[in-house]
Scaffold this active site. Sequence first.
Site, PDB file in Angstrom:
ATOM      1  N   ASN A 103     -63.729  58.615  56.140  1.00  0.00           N
ATOM      2  CA  ASN A 103     -62.595  57.718  55.928  1.00  0.00           C
ATOM      3  C   ASN A 103     -61.337  58.315  56.489  1.00  0.00           C
ATOM      4  OD1 ASN A 103     -64.463  59.585  53.226  1.00  0.00           O
ATOM      5  ND2 ASN A 103     -62.689  59.970  52.777  1.00  0.00           N
TER       6      ASN A 103
ATOM      7  N   GLN B 123     -65.846  52.293  53.614  1.00  0.00           N
ATOM      8  CA  GLN B 123     -65.326  52.287  55.131  1.00  0.00           C
ATOM      9  C   GLN B 123     -65.188  51.268  55.499  1.00  0.00           C
ATOM     10  OE1 GLN B 123     -62.274  53.103  54.442  1.00  0.00           O
ATOM     11  NE2 GLN B 123     -61.927  53.935  53.291  1.00  0.00           N
TER      12      GLN B 123
ATOM     13  N   ALA C 172     -65.739  46.506  47.462  1.00  0.00           N
ATOM     14  CA  ALA C 172     -64.172  45.629  47.591  1.00  0.00           C
ATOM     15  C   ALA C 172     -63.214  45.835  48.116  1.00  0.00           C
ATOM     16  CB  ALA C 172     -64.468  44.911  46.421  1.00  0.00           C
ATOM     17  N   HIS C 173     -62.536  46.960  47.082  1.00  0.00           N
ATOM     18  CA  HIS C 173     -61.019  47.473  47.367  1.00  0.00           C
ATOM     19  C   HIS C 173     -60.214  47.233  48.455  1.00  0.00           C
ATOM     20  CE1 HIS C 173     -60.466  51.841  46.801  1.00  0.00           C
ATOM     21  NE2 HIS C 173     -61.878  51.243  46.429  1.00  0.00           N
TER      22      HIS C 173
ATOM     23  N   THR D  28     -73.047  42.896  31.076  1.00  0.00           N
ATOM     24  CA  THR D  28     -72.668  42.220  31.637  1.00  0.00           C
ATOM     25  C   THR D  28     -71.967  41.864  32.912  1.00  0.00           C
ATOM     26  OG1 THR D  28     -72.458  40.969  29.403  1.00  0.00           O
ATOM     27  CG2 THR D  28     -71.540  39.810  30.989  1.00  0.00           C
TER      28      THR D  28
ATOM     29  N   CYS E 130     -58.075  61.174  47.479  1.00  0.00           N
ATOM     30  CA  CYS E 130     -58.976  61.830  45.732  1.00  0.00           C
ATOM     31  C   CYS E 130     -59.161  62.649  46.136  1.00  0.00           C
ATOM     32  CB  CYS E 130     -60.554  61.200  46.239  1.00  0.00           C
ATOM     33  SG  CYS E 130     -61.276  59.776  46.594  1.00  0.00           S
TER      34      CYS E 130
END
Length: 382
Positions: free
Chosen positions: A151, A179, A200-201, A237, A325
Amino acid sequence: MKTPRIYLDHNATTPLRPEVLGVMQRYLAEAFGNPSSLHTFGQEARAGLEEARTRLASGLGCAPGEVHFTSGGTEADNWALLGCAAARGQGRIVTTAIEHHAVLHSCRHLQKQGFEVCLVRPDPRGWVDPEAVEALLDDRTILVSAMHANNETGVLQPVAQIGQLTRRRGIPFHVDAVQSFGKVPVQVDQLGADLVAVSAHKLNGPKGVGALYARGGTRLEPWIHGGGHEGGLRAGTENVAGIAAFGLAAQLALAEQSAHQRELGRLRDRLEVGILGALGGVQVNGQGAPRLPNTLNLSIAGVQSEALLLGLDLEGVAVSSGSACSAGGEEPSHVLLAMGLERRLAAGSLRFSLGWGNSEVEVDRVIALLPGLVRRLRALSA
Ligand SMILES: Cc1ncc(COP(=O)(O)O)c(C=O)c1O
């Protein structure tokens, strides 16, 4: 007129594509049923969930039933490592010193539980030699975990070669493809991977959604206990809107991958050549190794990356100092240190990561801005 802001931090996160937002809105507002319900509302939601699973499976080259949705890449990495370790009870885990903290801190946790953890160091380019991995494989080894693309540097790791080594010995192989997925091909069989984490992001989908691919037959403990969701392995869920959006974002990214990444590679190279041409005392971290087309990691002598990052931010340009991070922390990047960079140089590194929407005009603006900013900061610290 206000100058438009420039976002060059796509390895941290990406903007949501409008089509993807549209799908999310549909599953939040209209098809809002619980996918476990038998009525039509539930079945609509179920259809969205399973369509996304099929899209992910087609992108990864696996069966839909091997895709398990999670709350993101971090959870998928944790599950792969902890779930695989729990299914075995004891033994050695081999990974690399340049992994994301989602992997490294999971390993630290397992070490406290009595597992042996071996870290392979990269070469000075940030590339992990498969032979160094092979040297650590023995009959106590229960898992190998290696990232596909780093990354911070964007360096592509030889995961397919590592996969061949693990296959031959029947050792499960986890690949953190967070990545790489959407930027370069990620095909589970070609990588020889048994477990693969994606998110996803990083490909213009929403935050808080990811998936763990687990090859059929891989021994993996259930992760969240409750109902029978996700093949009885991860209860709760499902985040239907996020998952449906992930499915579409992945499908779009994969359909456009080669042309889009070629263009990002051209822009990244322009940025790299432009900065190196205008400024001395700059090194490209990862140079000489295969890299993601969108990533440029530079160490700039005589400056602190935070000062540079804030200076660029004042000009409307968003970049990162190492991984998102660890940004803001005092410690220089563990990845750059593992590559053998001096602390001083590692503390002056910047990551530019390009993505959807970036243009040549934006790149040229950064090339014009950065040298002056660096010279001012160098003059201040001199
Ligand atoms: C290589 C890698 N693995 C894992 C993650 C964690 O993914 P998420 O943000 O979806 O939890 C990231 C995010 O930066 C990453 O770059």
